[in-house]
Each structure stands twice: as C-alpha cells, then as structure tokens.
Design an enzyme around this catalytic site. Sequence first.
Site, PDB file in Angstrom:
ATOM      1  N   HIS A 189       0.820  -1.226   0.000  1.00  0.00           N
ATOM      2  CA  HIS A 189       0.000   0.000   0.000  1.00  0.00           C
ATOM      3  C   HIS A 189       0.850   1.270   0.000  1.00  0.00           C
ATOM      4  O   HIS A 189       0.322   2.364  -0.202  1.00  0.00           O
ATOM      5  CB  HIS A 189      -0.906   0.046   1.237  1.00  0.00           C
ATOM      6  CG  HIS A 189      -1.966  -1.004   1.275  1.00  0.00           C
ATOM      7  ND1 HIS A 189      -2.813  -1.244   0.233  1.00  0.00           N
ATOM      8  CD2 HIS A 189      -2.311  -1.900   2.255  1.00  0.00           C
ATOM      9  CE1 HIS A 189      -3.645  -2.237   0.554  1.00  0.00           C
ATOM     10  NE2 HIS A 189      -3.357  -2.654   1.772  1.00  0.00           N
TER      11      HIS A 189
ATOM     12  N   ASP B  73      -3.058 -10.507  -1.946  1.00  0.00           N
ATOM     13  CA  ASP B  73      -3.554  -9.944  -0.682  1.00  0.00           C
ATOM     14  C   ASP B  73      -5.013  -9.521  -0.893  1.00  0.00           C
ATOM     15  O   ASP B  73      -5.402  -9.129  -1.995  1.00  0.00           O
ATOM     16  CB  ASP B  73      -2.692  -8.733  -0.314  1.00  0.00           C
ATOM     17  CG  ASP B  73      -3.033  -8.161   1.056  1.00  0.00           C
ATOM     18  OD1 ASP B  73      -2.284  -8.438   2.012  1.00  0.00           O
ATOM     19  OD2 ASP B  73      -4.042  -7.433   1.169  1.00  0.00           O
TER      20      ASP B  73
ATOM     21  N   HIS C 296      -6.521  -6.986  -0.046  1.00  0.00           N
ATOM     22  CA  HIS C 296      -6.659  -5.555  -0.337  1.00  0.00           C
ATOM     23  C   HIS C 296      -5.951  -5.207  -1.649  1.00  0.00           C
ATOM     24  O   HIS C 296      -5.018  -5.889  -2.053  1.00  0.00           O
ATOM     25  CB  HIS C 296      -6.079  -4.744   0.828  1.00  0.00           C
ATOM     26  CG  HIS C 296      -6.687  -5.102   2.148  1.00  0.00           C
ATOM     27  ND1 HIS C 296      -6.042  -5.894   3.077  1.00  0.00           N
ATOM     28  CD2 HIS C 296      -7.903  -4.822   2.661  1.00  0.00           C
ATOM     29  CE1 HIS C 296      -6.844  -6.073   4.129  1.00  0.00           C
ATOM     30  NE2 HIS C 296      -7.977  -5.440   3.894  1.00  0.00           N
TER      31      HIS C 296
ATOM     32  N   ASP D 112      -4.865 -12.521   4.047  1.00  0.00           N
ATOM     33  CA  ASP D 112      -6.071 -11.927   4.626  1.00  0.00           C
ATOM     34  C   ASP D 112      -7.327 -12.191   3.791  1.00  0.00           C
ATOM     35  O   ASP D 112      -8.395 -11.665   4.107  1.00  0.00           O
ATOM     36  CB  ASP D 112      -5.885 -10.429   4.898  1.00  0.00           C
ATOM     37  CG  ASP D 112      -5.092  -9.713   3.831  1.00  0.00           C
ATOM     38  OD1 ASP D 112      -4.876 -10.298   2.748  1.00  0.00           O
ATOM     39  OD2 ASP D 112      -4.694  -8.555   4.070  1.00  0.00           O
TER      40      ASP D 112
HETATM   41 ZN    ZN Z   1      -4.169  -6.870   3.065  1.00  0.00          ZN
END
Ligand code: ZN
Length: 366
Positions: free
Chosen positions: A139, A176, A178, A264
């Site tokens: 990120h 991931d 996200h 996740d």
């Molecule tokens: Zn994540």
Amino acid sequence: MFTGFVWHERYMWHDTGSLAGILPPGEGVQPDRTFEHPDTKRRMRNLIEVSGLLEVLTPIAPRLASEEELLRFHTPEYVARIRKLSEERGGDAGEATPFGPGSYDIARLAAGGVIEALDAVVDGRVQNAYALVRPPGHHAESDRGRGFCIFGNVALAVMHARAVRDIERVAIVDWDVHHGNGTQAAFYDDPEVLTISIHQDRNYPLETGSLDERGTGAGDGYNLNVPLPPGSGHGAYVATIERVVEPALRAFQPELIVVPSGFDASSTDPLGRMLCSSETYREMTRCLMQIASEVCRGRLLLSHEGGYSNMSVPPCGLAVLEQLSGHRTGVQDSGALLVQVMGGYALEPHQEAVIERAAALVPVAG
Ligand code: ZN
C-alpha cells in the site's frame, strides 16, 4: 532446487501501537492491539519450524535497503520524514501506518530482505523464495505510508532487479485481499512491469482497484485488477488464476514473477470478508509455479503482506512453503475443513461474472 526463506526477529520489533484493530483509542474506544501485530507472522514462522519444514528451506539473510535504493521509488522528503520520526518517538507514516522508534531501520530491513531474496532467485542460488518480512509494503506510495506499509518492498525489489540485475520484464501477482495500490502506482506507466491485483472489491483502499484501471501512456494495458465480490472463496480465486492470471502471464512472458502475498483472504481474517483456505493458497502457488516453469525457468518470489488471523496465517503460510519446496510435512489444517463446506467456497455465478470481465481484458498470447 532450493526454496529460500527470509526471516529476522527484528521484523517483530516493529511497534504498531495500541489501536483497537484499526481504530485510534480515545473516548469510547478502549486501547487494544493493532491488527498488524507480530503474532500472526511469528506463529507462521514457528509452525514452519515445528513442522520440520524450516530444515529444508535455504535461509536468506536480510540486509538494510540503502537510502539510494529507497529513493528509486520514494521521495527524499518522505524518506527523511520517516527517518526523523523513527529517531524520535515514532509516529504515523501517512494513513493508518503507525510505527514506533527504530522502525525506519526495520522497514529498510524488510525492503532489503525482499531485495536479497530476489537476488538469490535471479542468481539461481534458489529456485524460488518466500520473504516473511514486516512491515508489509504493497500500500505504500512514493510520498506516504498507507495501510500499515512504510516502504514499497516489492516495488523496490523489482526496481532493483531492473536497475542492476539486467532483468527487464517482471510480472507482479498480488493476492492480498486488499488492492495493491502502491505497487500499481509504482509501475502504472511502465509496459515492462505487468501488475495484477486480485482483491476484495472496495475494501481498502476504497478509491482504487477497479477493472478500468489499466495503466497509462506506454503502460496502458499492463495493469489488471480483479475486484472480487465479498464472500468469494477458493473457487473464485482459483478460477481467477486459471482464467485471468495464467493467460496474462503467458502473453506477457516475464523473466520473473513476484507475489505480494497476503493471507487476509482467509475465512477468519478480521480485515477481509473472503472464504479462502490454506488449500486455496496451496493451489494458487502450484499454478504460479507451473507458469513460472514454462515462462521464466521457475523464478518465483513471494513477499509477505497482510494476514491478521492467528488461526489462518500459519497454515496458509505452511501450505505455500510446502508447495514451493515440494516437501509435505503431514501437518493437517483442520481450519480448512471448516471453510470448505461453507456457501461461497465454490465458484458462484456473480463471482464468475467479474472474473469473465477481467479475462476479457487479457491480451491473447501470440
Ligand atoms: Zn491486506
């Protein structure tokens, strides 16, 4: 051939403070433990040791990424700010990225660990590698940390490969839960780095990760997002790998495949709403190894990102490393049995519709 493994206890000393999960403590919010805490990673490493798998892995010692290496992606102002805060009492790198004293060097050790693992793969000292680093990186943007990520570990390793290792074409496959916004941004105008992100639709960050983000300028067509609906599981993830990622990699013909690896998307994760099991990650790893063996002599590097469930991260990590190394430990994941019978674990039509839209964007190999 060997599987490399990066680990350092110092990664666990990165202090993310006392958020209640992700909420700042204060009036109405009792201080608690930040979701991004050392335990999930330490427990994954412990299971790898206790299962006996650690003995067949090739240890790769991390090093500090140099400031020059950080500046390939990050701005001088941002690097200086993190260093200064780290020398003082810590702070926040930007958005939801708390850190304590000393984390400048710990974050450099994470980036340097991924760089060392990449070098080991490129040199042929190992066939593939897993860098169990912390803090995560996908990120992080050029001028601010986001979502627990301080420096863009994978982006920096890929920039290192292209700057000094004579590697031109790299594919990044981020699983991931996200969106891999930082890695996407790092190579958005670059046709030599294919970035693919498979993630939960509008989880984090909210404003990025849609199907229409395809790259810009010369990089148009070299970024691919697969925003799966919440509740997607094993079937949707494996179908995405088979119908989107595999044809994209065959068409692109990278010299190296790098995976920002978050666990996740597992069914018990507090920051994702997906239904993957350790068998999902094992199967995705198997598929990527197969493609890597066809297009880039098996060169495959995974770098740890998110994953916040003590129950899920260790068996998911073990499954990936068993697959990478070709060594089964016999340790059973009883948690996988619980999710495999849930609705949504197998592919459902509304999930398939998104996968088909993404598949239609993939150029045909030729
Ligand atoms: Zn994540």
